[in-house]
Design a protein around this motif. Structure first.
Motif, PDB file in Angstrom:
ATOM      1  N   GLU A 124       0.829  -1.198   0.000  1.00  0.00           N
ATOM      2  CA  GLU A 124       0.000   0.000   0.000  1.00  0.00           C
ATOM      3  C   GLU A 124       0.863   1.247   0.000  1.00  0.00           C
ATOM      4  O   GLU A 124       1.957   1.258   0.559  1.00  0.00           O
ATOM      5  N   GLY A 125       0.321   2.264  -0.618  1.00  0.00           N
ATOM      6  CA  GLY A 125       0.906   3.590  -0.562  1.00  0.00           C
ATOM      7  C   GLY A 125      -0.175   4.542  -0.105  1.00  0.00           C
ATOM      8  O   GLY A 125      -1.340   4.402  -0.497  1.00  0.00           O
ATOM      9  N   THR A 126       0.173   5.496   0.744  1.00  0.00           N
ATOM     10  CA  THR A 126      -0.819   6.403   1.309  1.00  0.00           C
ATOM     11  C   THR A 126      -0.377   7.845   1.116  1.00  0.00           C
ATOM     12  O   THR A 126       0.781   8.177   1.336  1.00  0.00           O
ATOM     13  N   ILE A 127      -1.332   8.673   0.718  1.00  0.00           N
ATOM     14  CA  ILE A 127      -1.097  10.118   0.605  1.00  0.00           C
ATOM     15  C   ILE A 127      -2.139  10.794   1.479  1.00  0.00           C
ATOM     16  O   ILE A 127      -3.340  10.589   1.302  1.00  0.00           O
ATOM     17  N   TRP A 128      -1.668  11.589   2.454  1.00  0.00           N
ATOM     18  CA  TRP A 128      -2.555  12.267   3.386  1.00  0.00           C
ATOM     19  C   TRP A 128      -2.838  13.689   2.924  1.00  0.00           C
ATOM     20  O   TRP A 128      -1.947  14.393   2.451  1.00  0.00           O
ATOM     21  N   PHE A 129      -4.098  14.095   3.119  1.00  0.00           N
ATOM     22  CA  PHE A 129      -4.542  15.442   2.770  1.00  0.00           C
ATOM     23  C   PHE A 129      -5.202  16.078   3.981  1.00  0.00           C
ATOM     24  O   PHE A 129      -5.852  15.391   4.765  1.00  0.00           O
ATOM     25  N   GLU A 130      -5.028  17.379   4.127  1.00  0.00           N
ATOM     26  CA  GLU A 130      -5.735  18.163   5.145  1.00  0.00           C
ATOM     27  C   GLU A 130      -6.536  19.238   4.448  1.00  0.00           C
ATOM     28  O   GLU A 130      -6.176  19.684   3.357  1.00  0.00           O
ATOM     29  N   LYS A 131      -7.591  19.652   5.101  1.00  0.00           N
ATOM     30  CA  LYS A 131      -8.365  20.772   4.579  1.00  0.00           C
ATOM     31  C   LYS A 131      -7.476  22.009   4.591  1.00  0.00           C
ATOM     32  O   LYS A 131      -6.819  22.296   5.577  1.00  0.00           O
ATOM     33  N   ALA A 132      -7.416  22.694   3.483  1.00  0.00           N
ATOM     34  CA  ALA A 132      -6.568  23.881   3.371  1.00  0.00           C
ATOM     35  C   ALA A 132      -7.147  25.013   4.216  1.00  0.00           C
ATOM     36  O   ALA A 132      -8.357  25.191   4.293  1.00  0.00           O
ATOM     37  N   LYS A 133      -6.253  25.739   4.850  1.00  0.00           N
ATOM     38  CA  LYS A 133      -6.656  26.892   5.662  1.00  0.00           C
ATOM     39  C   LYS A 133      -6.345  28.160   4.878  1.00  0.00           C
ATOM     40  O   LYS A 133      -5.391  28.220   4.119  1.00  0.00           O
ATOM     41  N   ARG A 134      -7.125  29.164   5.080  1.00  0.00           N
ATOM     42  CA  ARG A 134      -6.975  30.405   4.322  1.00  0.00           C
ATOM     43  C   ARG A 134      -5.585  31.009   4.441  1.00  0.00           C
ATOM     44  O   ARG A 134      -5.074  31.574   3.503  1.00  0.00           O
ATOM     45  N   GLY A 135      -4.931  30.887   5.556  1.00  0.00           N
ATOM     46  CA  GLY A 135      -3.624  31.494   5.757  1.00  0.00           C
ATOM     47  C   GLY A 135      -2.491  30.794   5.025  1.00  0.00           C
ATOM     48  O   GLY A 135      -1.377  31.297   4.976  1.00  0.00           O
ATOM     49  N   TRP A 136      -2.743  29.628   4.423  1.00  0.00           N
ATOM     50  CA  TRP A 136      -1.682  28.850   3.778  1.00  0.00           C
ATOM     51  C   TRP A 136      -1.349  29.305   2.375  1.00  0.00           C
ATOM     52  O   TRP A 136      -0.404  28.874   1.784  1.00  0.00           O
ATOM     53  N   THR A 137      -2.196  30.174   1.808  1.00  0.00           N
ATOM     54  CA  THR A 137      -1.955  30.618   0.447  1.00  0.00           C
ATOM     55  C   THR A 137      -2.523  32.011   0.242  1.00  0.00           C
ATOM     56  O   THR A 137      -3.394  32.441   0.970  1.00  0.00           O
ATOM     57  N   LYS A 138      -2.014  32.717  -0.739  1.00  0.00           N
ATOM     58  CA  LYS A 138      -2.535  34.048  -1.057  1.00  0.00           C
ATOM     59  C   LYS A 138      -3.717  33.967  -2.003  1.00  0.00           C
ATOM     60  O   LYS A 138      -4.465  34.908  -2.153  1.00  0.00           O
ATOM     61  N   LYS A 139      -3.874  32.842  -2.670  1.00  0.00           N
ATOM     62  CA  LYS A 139      -4.979  32.666  -3.607  1.00  0.00           C
ATOM     63  C   LYS A 139      -6.242  32.284  -2.843  1.00  0.00           C
ATOM     64  O   LYS A 139      -6.168  31.665  -1.792  1.00  0.00           O
ATOM     65  N   PRO A 140      -7.404  32.624  -3.376  1.00  0.00           N
ATOM     66  CA  PRO A 140      -8.656  32.204  -2.721  1.00  0.00           C
ATOM     67  C   PRO A 140      -8.767  30.684  -2.700  1.00  0.00           C
ATOM     68  O   PRO A 140      -8.337  30.008  -3.623  1.00  0.00           O
ATOM     69  N   ILE A 141      -9.307  30.159  -1.631  1.00  0.00           N
ATOM     70  CA  ILE A 141      -9.464  28.718  -1.470  1.00  0.00           C
ATOM     71  C   ILE A 141     -10.945  28.400  -1.487  1.00  0.00           C
ATOM     72  O   ILE A 141     -11.727  29.013  -0.785  1.00  0.00           O
ATOM     73  N   SER A 142     -11.316  27.412  -2.292  1.00  0.00           N
ATOM     74  CA  SER A 142     -12.715  26.997  -2.334  1.00  0.00           C
ATOM     75  C   SER A 142     -13.023  26.160  -1.094  1.00  0.00           C
ATOM     76  O   SER A 142     -12.132  25.771  -0.348  1.00  0.00           O
ATOM     77  N   THR A 143     -14.292  25.826  -0.913  1.00  0.00           N
ATOM     78  CA  THR A 143     -14.696  25.090   0.285  1.00  0.00           C
ATOM     79  C   THR A 143     -14.217  23.644   0.273  1.00  0.00           C
ATOM     80  O   THR A 143     -14.141  23.018   1.313  1.00  0.00           O
ATOM     81  N   ASN A 144     -13.887  23.085  -0.877  1.00  0.00           N
ATOM     82  CA  ASN A 144     -13.450  21.690  -0.965  1.00  0.00           C
ATOM     83  C   ASN A 144     -11.953  21.561  -1.241  1.00  0.00           C
ATOM     84  O   ASN A 144     -11.521  20.585  -1.825  1.00  0.00           O
ATOM     85  N   SER A 145     -11.144  22.521  -0.842  1.00  0.00           N
ATOM     86  CA  SER A 145      -9.710  22.465  -1.132  1.00  0.00           C
ATOM     87  C   SER A 145      -8.962  21.680  -0.063  1.00  0.00           C
ATOM     88  O   SER A 145      -9.121  21.913   1.127  1.00  0.00           O
ATOM     89  N   TYR A 146      -8.128  20.773  -0.534  1.00  0.00           N
ATOM     90  CA  TYR A 146      -7.276  19.980   0.345  1.00  0.00           C
ATOM     91  C   TYR A 146      -5.845  20.118  -0.133  1.00  0.00           C
ATOM     92  O   TYR A 146      -5.594  20.292  -1.323  1.00  0.00           O
ATOM     93  N   ILE A 147      -4.918  20.014   0.802  1.00  0.00           N
ATOM     94  CA  ILE A 147      -3.505  20.047   0.437  1.00  0.00           C
ATOM     95  C   ILE A 147      -2.851  18.747   0.898  1.00  0.00           C
ATOM     96  O   ILE A 147      -3.302  18.107   1.845  1.00  0.00           O
TER      97      ILE A 147
END
Length: 128
Positions: free
Chosen positions: A58-81
């Motif tokens: 198995e290989g696993t890639i973890w994602f978290e909900k993006a927070k507004r402070g993590w980028t200068k671009k607008p983040i949609s409600t379903n953005s994960y990093i």
């Protein structure tokens, strides 16, 4: 001098030929991944994760909900990093059976991450 030039040319072409084989090999690795790994999205305490399962491991890639402070671009409600990826078992298998060297691990990780991002996009948009 005449005997050294053909040897240098042969060496050059062998090097170029081997590089072509490695690049063609990456396409075959991508095909192997697409044919043999099943991605699924799971939720755990760290957020969402895409798990690529196969008989190889198995290989696993973890994602978290993006927070507004993590980028200068607008983040949609379903953005994960992407916050982490564990592909050790898969890379070890590819190293043993496909003779993939460590210098190519980055490219293979990139393939898995791109596929994981596609799976997350489909999941968050409701297109499982």
């Amino acid at each position: 001098m005449c005997t050294e030039t053909p040897i240098m040319l042969i060496s050059f072409f062998i090097h170029k030929f081997l590089w072509t084989i490695i690049l063609m090999g990456m396409d075959k690795i991508r095909d192997f991944i697409l044919e043999n790994f099943t991605p699924r999205v799971n939720e755990d305490s760290r957020g969402l994760k895409v798990v690529f399962s196969s008989q190889v491991g198995e290989g696993t890639i973890w994602f978290e909900k993006a927070k507004r402070g993590w980028t200068k671009k607008p983040i949609s409600t379903n953005s994960y990093i992407i916050v982490d990826a564990e592909l050790t078992h898969i890379l070890t298998f590819l190293n043993r059976y496909y003779q993939i060297k460590e210098e190519h691990y980055h490219d293979i990780r990139r393939m898995f991450i791109e596929m994981g991002m596609d799976v997350m996009d489909k999941h968050t948009k409701g297109n499982d």
